[in-house]
Scaffold this motif. Structure first.
Motif, short mmCIF file in Angstrom:
data_model
loop_
_atom_site.label_atom_id
_atom_site.label_comp_id
_atom_site.label_asym_id
_atom_site.label_seq_id
_atom_site.Cartn_x
_atom_site.Cartn_y
_atom_site.Cartn_z
N GLY A 13 0.72 -1.00 0.06
CA GLY A 13 0.08 0.00 0.11
C GLY A 13 0.86 1.22 -0.17
O GLY A 13 0.24 2.50 0.17
N SER A 14 1.95 1.10 -0.36
CA SER A 14 2.85 2.60 -0.11
C SER A 14 4.09 2.32 -1.29
O SER A 14 4.65 1.31 -1.73
CB SER A 14 3.66 2.60 1.24
N ARG A 15 4.34 3.41 -1.99
CA ARG A 15 5.46 3.49 -2.85
C ARG A 15 6.72 4.11 -2.27
O ARG A 15 7.72 4.14 -2.73
CB ARG A 15 5.04 4.73 -3.93
N ALA A 16 6.73 3.82 -0.99
CA ALA A 16 8.16 4.42 -0.28
C ALA A 16 9.18 3.47 -0.52
O ALA A 16 8.97 2.16 -0.27
CB ALA A 16 7.74 4.58 1.35
N ALA A 17 10.36 3.91 -0.56
CA ALA A 17 11.49 2.89 -0.51
C ALA A 17 12.25 2.70 0.83
O ALA A 17 12.59 3.83 1.35
CB ALA A 17 12.63 3.53 -1.52
N ASP A 18 12.01 1.60 1.38
CA ASP A 18 12.46 1.28 2.58
C ASP A 18 13.91 0.48 2.39
O ASP A 18 14.20 -0.56 1.90
CB ASP A 18 11.60 0.43 3.23
N THR A 19 15.11 1.11 2.70
CA THR A 19 16.44 0.75 2.14
C THR A 19 16.94 -0.19 3.07
O THR A 19 17.78 -1.00 2.54
CB THR A 19 17.36 2.12 2.15
N LEU A 20 16.38 -0.30 4.25
CA LEU A 20 17.01 -1.42 5.35
C LEU A 20 16.06 -2.79 4.72
O LEU A 20 16.66 -3.83 4.62
CB LEU A 20 16.68 -1.24 6.36
N PRO A 37 13.80 6.96 9.53
CA PRO A 37 12.63 6.12 9.33
C PRO A 37 12.77 4.61 8.80
O PRO A 37 12.02 3.48 9.25
CB PRO A 37 12.01 6.74 7.97
N ASP A 38 14.14 4.36 8.41
CA ASP A 38 14.30 2.86 7.96
C ASP A 38 15.01 2.07 8.89
O ASP A 38 15.73 0.91 8.62
CB ASP A 38 15.32 3.04 6.74
N HIS A 39 14.83 2.36 10.31
CA HIS A 39 15.50 1.76 11.19
C HIS A 39 14.97 0.39 11.63
O HIS A 39 13.87 0.04 11.14
CB HIS A 39 15.34 2.40 12.60
N PRO A 40 15.86 -0.68 12.21
CA PRO A 40 15.12 -2.23 12.51
C PRO A 40 14.09 -1.76 13.47
O PRO A 40 14.14 -0.96 14.33
CB PRO A 40 16.34 -2.81 12.89
N LEU A 41 13.10 -2.84 13.47
CA LEU A 41 11.99 -2.44 14.56
C LEU A 41 12.35 -2.84 15.75
O LEU A 41 11.91 -2.30 16.74
CB LEU A 41 10.87 -3.27 13.93
N THR A 42 13.34 -3.93 15.82
CA THR A 42 13.80 -4.10 17.27
C THR A 42 15.36 -4.45 17.39
O THR A 42 16.17 -4.06 16.30
CB THR A 42 13.39 -5.73 17.57
N GLY A 43 15.81 -4.17 18.30
CA GLY A 43 17.41 -4.11 18.72
C GLY A 43 17.59 -4.57 20.24
O GLY A 43 16.66 -4.47 20.95
N GLY A 44 18.90 -4.79 20.40
CA GLY A 44 19.16 -5.16 21.71
C GLY A 44 20.22 -4.27 22.44
O GLY A 44 20.56 -4.56 23.59
N TYR A 45 20.63 -3.25 21.60
CA TYR A 45 21.18 -1.85 22.53
C TYR A 45 20.34 -1.03 23.40
O TYR A 45 19.12 -0.79 22.87
CB TYR A 45 22.06 -1.18 21.68
N PRO A 46 20.59 -0.59 24.41
CA PRO A 46 19.71 0.17 25.24
C PRO A 46 19.38 1.55 24.55
O PRO A 46 20.55 2.29 24.09
CB PRO A 46 20.35 0.31 26.57
N ILE A 47 18.33 1.91 24.58
CA ILE A 47 17.90 3.46 24.13
C ILE A 47 17.72 4.09 25.12
O ILE A 47 16.74 4.08 26.17
CB ILE A 47 16.58 3.24 23.31
#
Length: 537
Positions: A374-381, A497-507
């Motif tokens: 549903g989107s034309r956006a380019a997600d580089t990741l 915007p193209d960041h991973p949805l999950t990760g293991g480093y603290p935010i």
């Protein structure tokens, strides 16, 4: 249950364990005001619409949740054939204190279920009740893990949907397709799916399925898939598609099609992505009379475009020299953020930005690139949406017109290299992982925007790294756009915007929503000072 601030528009809910996190995620389906939920190993990230609810009101609803089921129900069953010949099979078995054959046999006989998705579209974190499977990640991640690799890390099994870097222990490979945009659902391993692994015959796994693509392969099919075609690859024989179109003469460092993105697909491991500078996209579309989320071009650096057919265009976002040259080679300067008429043969040249980083080029009617989810956006990741545009690509103009041209776009002050920019943040969810001096350093020290930055994130550098009070890695948990993630070296990464949805480093904190667009326009050499949003201590 502990509820933490993850941003000004999201909460991170800590559960007792993975099973409770999965059940809570399902229980919150349909809660008013919730936009997206991203389950993790022991958490659920809940993003909300501040127009429909507040953080306090939503927290009260979440805290009052009563769980009926004792376990997460299986939504469907999938069988994955595996050839157990992974490079790390023997080493992983040694870490677990068993033989390689026993590891394989227990992997085959265990009951597996997809707990959550993340990392990449179609990547499922699969967990079993067998206590054997608790494997540390590799000390040094690989730069290239082939698609179809079956791997272990922590208590999870995963299958890499596409070639990517990775630090999991490789125990085998499969030909099963984890992600297919034309399949319903696209992800083979969606949350709740019951998974059974079986031995694959040696001739089932084809080496060609895991080989790198040829550098000389014909990319015609790919270009048609994304809606961009070569000027000499069109059926009308005229060198460009029938009707209005835009042709790339000289691409920038990164020239992408973008729109409002594809929110709502986190369960598939897909981020919203979309225009990095949403204000510039909306301004461009309003200026040329388009619908607010119509597809535009996003250009990092200068580029040259040629227009086929008559129309109206505008350049917003970054500022720099803009020149329009007609078919007779007569050139004139074009004002920034002001719509201008184009005729067939006109060429628009964008100079190197003097302020900001990303130009946004809006064209009346929008770009008719192919869409994905549903989107034309380019997600580089994730590799979703149109590929980065190259010289010779031609994209047709669409019909996303909504009204009249509006020349009254509000001016914006964007930073140049060397400028100091203040960005508002909320602390959390893992600010307690850092020392008191680190929290002070975060907001008093200037952070340099380094050239090692892209749409995934901005790598920052400060003279004093952020010191942790708690060592080790977190179990994987959700992250928002604007999150300030801190790797082991103490130098933050600001997610775009193209960041991973999950990760293991603290935010340690996250930008407020109103600062996201400004962050997307930070050029290398700009300096940042973070400021805690008023009202948060």
């Amino acid at each position: 249950m502990r509820i933490l601030t993850a941003s000004d528009r999201s909460l991170l809910v800590e559960a007792a364990d993975l099973d409770e996190a999965m059940r809570l995620n399902l229980a919150w389906d349909g809660v008013p005001g919730v936009v997206e939920r991203i389950p993790g190993a022991r958490t659920v990230l809940v993003s909300f619409d501040p127009v429909r609810t507040s953080a306090a009101a939503l927290a009260a609803v979440l805290e009052a949740t009563e769980l009926d089921a004792e376990h997460v129900p299986h939504t469907r069953e999938v069988t994955v054939p595996v050839r157990y010949d992974g490079e790390d099979l023997v080493e992983a078995a040694g870490l677990l204190g068993v033989s390689a054959e026993e590891l394989v046999n227990r992997h085959l006989t265990a009951d597996w279920q997809v707990a959550f998705s993340g990392f990449a579209p179609g990547f499922g974190y699969i967990v079993s009740s067998d206590p054997l499977f608790d494997v540390p990640r590799r000390s040094s991640p690989r730069t290239r893990v082939p698609a179809g690799s079956v791997a272990l890390a922590g208590q999870f099994t995963g299958v890499y949907p596409r070639e990517s870097p990775g630090g999991w222990q490789l125990i085998g490979r499969t030909d099963a397709v984890m992600w297919d945009i034309d399949r319903d659902p696209p992800a083979l391993l969606a949350p709740g799916t019951s998974v059974r692994f079986e031995r694959a015959d040696r001739d089932v796994i084809s080496s060609s399925a895991h080989s790198a693509p040829s550098e000389n392969r014909d990319d015609t099919d790919d270009r048609r898939r994304v809606g961009a075609r070569r000027a000499d690859d069109t059926p009308d024989g005229l060198g460009f598609p029938a009707g209005a179109a835009v042709e790339v003469i000289r691409p920038s460092m990164q020239l992408l099609v973008q729109d409002a993105g594809r929110p709502g697909h986190a369960a598939l491991g897909v981020s919203a992505s979309g225009a990095a500078d949403r204000t510039a996209m909306r301004d461009a579309n309003r200026a040329v009379g388009n619908q607010p989320g119509a597809a535009v071009l996003e250009s990092v650096g200068g580029a040259t475009l040629r227009f086929h057919g008559d129309g109206v265009a505008v350049v917003t976002g970054a500022e720099g020299d803009l020149t329009l040259t007609d078919a007779n080679r007569i050139a004139r300067n074009i004002p920034h953020a002001t719509p201008f008429a184009t005729v067939a043969g006109d060429e628009l040249a964008l100079g190197h930005p003097t302020r900001g980083l990303r130009y946004v080029i809006g064209i009346r009617g929008g770009l008719a690139a192919a869409s994905a989810l549903g989107s034309r956006a380019a997600d580089t990741l994730a590799g979703l949406g149109p590929d980065a545009l190259a010289a010779g690509d031609v994209i047709a103009i669409g019909n996303a017109v909504a009204g009249a041209v509006d020349p009254l776009v509000q001016p914006r002050e964007l930073p140049a290299s060397g400028d100091l920019v203040e960005l508002d943040i909320t602390l959390g969810p893992r600010d307690d992982w850092f020392t008191a001096s680190a929290l002070q350093t975060l907001t008093t020290q200037e952070w340099l925007v380094t050239p090692r930055s892209d749409r995934v994130g901005i790598r920052l550098h400060g003279g004093v790294p952020l010191e942790r009070a708690t060592q080790g890695e977190l179990p994987s948990e959700g992250a928002v756009t604007g999150a300030i993630q801190v790797p082991a070296d103490g130098q933050p990464v600001l997610f775009l915007p193209d960041h991973p949805l999950t990760g293991g480093y603290p935010i340690i904190g996250a930008l407020t929503d109103r600062c996201l667009d400004l962050a997307a326009q930070l050029p290398p050499g700009a300096r940042i000072r973070f400021r805690i949003e008023e009202g948060q201590s």
